[in-house]
Scaffold this motif. Sequence first.
Motif, PDB file in Angstrom:
ATOM      1  N   CYS A 108      81.848  18.843 -95.037  1.00  0.00           N
ATOM      2  CA  CYS A 108      83.082  18.732 -94.252  1.00  0.00           C
ATOM      3  C   CYS A 108      83.675  17.328 -94.399  1.00  0.00           C
ATOM      4  O   CYS A 108      82.947  16.332 -94.342  1.00  0.00           O
ATOM      5  N   SER A 109      84.978  17.274 -94.558  1.00  0.00           N
ATOM      6  CA  SER A 109      85.661  15.977 -94.627  1.00  0.00           C
ATOM      7  C   SER A 109      86.080  15.533 -93.229  1.00  0.00           C
ATOM      8  O   SER A 109      86.133  16.335 -92.287  1.00  0.00           O
ATOM      9  N   ILE A 110      86.418  14.256 -93.112  1.00  0.00           N
ATOM     10  CA  ILE A 110      86.927  13.759 -91.827  1.00  0.00           C
ATOM     11  C   ILE A 110      88.216  14.482 -91.468  1.00  0.00           C
ATOM     12  O   ILE A 110      88.422  14.851 -90.308  1.00  0.00           O
ATOM     13  N   LEU A 111      89.086  14.712 -92.437  1.00  0.00           N
ATOM     14  CA  LEU A 111      90.339  15.416 -92.157  1.00  0.00           C
ATOM     15  C   LEU A 111      90.064  16.815 -91.622  1.00  0.00           C
ATOM     16  O   LEU A 111      90.661  17.226 -90.618  1.00  0.00           O
ATOM     17  N   GLU A 112      89.173  17.546 -92.255  1.00  0.00           N
ATOM     18  CA  GLU A 112      88.851  18.901 -91.796  1.00  0.00           C
ATOM     19  C   GLU A 112      88.285  18.880 -90.379  1.00  0.00           C
ATOM     20  O   GLU A 112      88.671  19.694 -89.540  1.00  0.00           O
TER      21      GLU A 112
ATOM     22  N   THR B 215      91.343  19.496 -83.311  1.00  0.00           N
ATOM     23  CA  THR B 215      92.631  19.610 -82.622  1.00  0.00           C
ATOM     24  C   THR B 215      93.017  21.064 -82.401  1.00  0.00           C
ATOM     25  O   THR B 215      93.590  21.397 -81.359  1.00  0.00           O
ATOM     26  N   ILE B 216      92.694  21.920 -83.344  1.00  0.00           N
ATOM     27  CA  ILE B 216      92.957  23.352 -83.168  1.00  0.00           C
ATOM     28  C   ILE B 216      92.114  23.900 -82.021  1.00  0.00           C
ATOM     29  O   ILE B 216      92.600  24.628 -81.157  1.00  0.00           O
ATOM     30  N   ARG B 217      90.844  23.544 -82.002  1.00  0.00           N
ATOM     31  CA  ARG B 217      89.968  24.003 -80.911  1.00  0.00           C
ATOM     32  C   ARG B 217      90.469  23.477 -79.566  1.00  0.00           C
ATOM     33  O   ARG B 217      90.495  24.203 -78.573  1.00  0.00           O
ATOM     34  N   CYS B 218      90.896  22.233 -79.538  1.00  0.00           N
ATOM     35  CA  CYS B 218      91.439  21.640 -78.316  1.00  0.00           C
ATOM     36  C   CYS B 218      92.643  22.444 -77.835  1.00  0.00           C
ATOM     37  O   CYS B 218      92.717  22.821 -76.660  1.00  0.00           O
ATOM     38  N   GLU B 219      93.576  22.715 -78.723  1.00  0.00           N
ATOM     39  CA  GLU B 219      94.799  23.414 -78.342  1.00  0.00           C
ATOM     40  C   GLU B 219      94.528  24.866 -77.985  1.00  0.00           C
ATOM     41  O   GLU B 219      94.984  25.353 -76.948  1.00  0.00           O
TER      42      GLU B 219
ATOM     43  N   GLY C 114      77.292  17.807 -85.287  1.00  0.00           N
ATOM     44  CA  GLY C 114      77.185  18.809 -86.348  1.00  0.00           C
ATOM     45  C   GLY C 114      78.066  20.015 -86.065  1.00  0.00           C
ATOM     46  O   GLY C 114      78.548  20.680 -86.999  1.00  0.00           O
ATOM     47  N   ASN C 115      78.307  20.292 -84.786  1.00  0.00           N
ATOM     48  CA  ASN C 115      79.218  21.384 -84.432  1.00  0.00           C
ATOM     49  C   ASN C 115      80.636  21.100 -84.925  1.00  0.00           C
ATOM     50  O   ASN C 115      81.366  22.009 -85.306  1.00  0.00           O
ATOM     51  N   ARG C 116      81.033  19.843 -84.889  1.00  0.00           N
ATOM     52  CA  ARG C 116      82.376  19.483 -85.378  1.00  0.00           C
ATOM     53  C   ARG C 116      82.443  19.678 -86.889  1.00  0.00           C
ATOM     54  O   ARG C 116      83.467  20.122 -87.418  1.00  0.00           O
ATOM     55  N   ALA C 117      81.368  19.367 -87.585  1.00  0.00           N
ATOM     56  CA  ALA C 117      81.329  19.593 -89.035  1.00  0.00           C
ATOM     57  C   ALA C 117      81.403  21.094 -89.336  1.00  0.00           C
ATOM     58  O   ALA C 117      82.110  21.514 -90.257  1.00  0.00           O
ATOM     59  N   GLU C 118      80.697  21.891 -88.549  1.00  0.00           N
ATOM     60  CA  GLU C 118      80.750  23.343 -88.747  1.00  0.00           C
ATOM     61  C   GLU C 118      82.159  23.880 -88.503  1.00  0.00           C
ATOM     62  O   GLU C 118      82.629  24.754 -89.237  1.00  0.00           O
ATOM     63  N   ASP C 119      82.837  23.346 -87.487  1.00  0.00           N
ATOM     64  CA  ASP C 119      84.223  23.755 -87.245  1.00  0.00           C
ATOM     65  C   ASP C 119      85.104  23.388 -88.440  1.00  0.00           C
ATOM     66  O   ASP C 119      86.008  24.142 -88.804  1.00  0.00           O
ATOM     67  N   GLY C 120      84.865  22.227 -89.027  1.00  0.00           N
ATOM     68  CA  GLY C 120      85.625  21.804 -90.192  1.00  0.00           C
ATOM     69  C   GLY C 120      85.412  22.728 -91.382  1.00  0.00           C
ATOM     70  O   GLY C 120      86.364  23.071 -92.098  1.00  0.00           O
TER      71      GLY C 120
END
Length: 187
Positions: A81-85, A91-95, A48-54
């Motif tokens: 949230c979409s899969i693309l988002e 990837t932004i958080r990773c970088e 769910g955290n990934r969805a919130e980031d999206g």
Amino acid sequence: MTKNELNDPYFEWMYRLVVDDRYSNKSYRRLFYKLHDTEFAYTIPMDGNRAEDGIELRYRFGREQGYRDAVIANCLDIRPCSILEMMIALTIRCEEHIMEDPDIGNRTGQWFWSMLVSLGLGSMSDVRFDPVRVDEILDRFMDHDYAPDGKGGLFTIRNPRFDMRSMEIWYQMNCYLNEIIREGSLT
């Protein structure tokens, strides 16, 4: 401003974040539209955290493009949230939070394309786009019906200590990053 008037610039902004000549000289718009039209459904609660980031990615777009939060809320933040988002936000958080290295430069696109390849979508350019196959791949990903080493999911690693299918996406990414750091294949 209407939803349609804002959705197109938002999509273009996301596309440009991860597609440039370094990663592809082909168009992947059909795949990206499909990823953007597909809701990111998750079964592991921490994902769910990934969805919130999206979702937050929409507001980042707004800030960078000069739109008020109220406009983003009314025009973009009206669906899950979409899969693309989710993928672009990850990837932004990773970088920006883990792998940033001014000597190497921005690798946001690199992390994104690594995920596409792991999913099995790396060759799905507009010319080769197969909507039935993409649906199968995305269903497999969201159902965690991929290999224990992550192949078919977002991150494939060579020697997993744990079954990647039972791990939240954040930990999968960290296993992947640890492996490429150990191997020295960062660039």
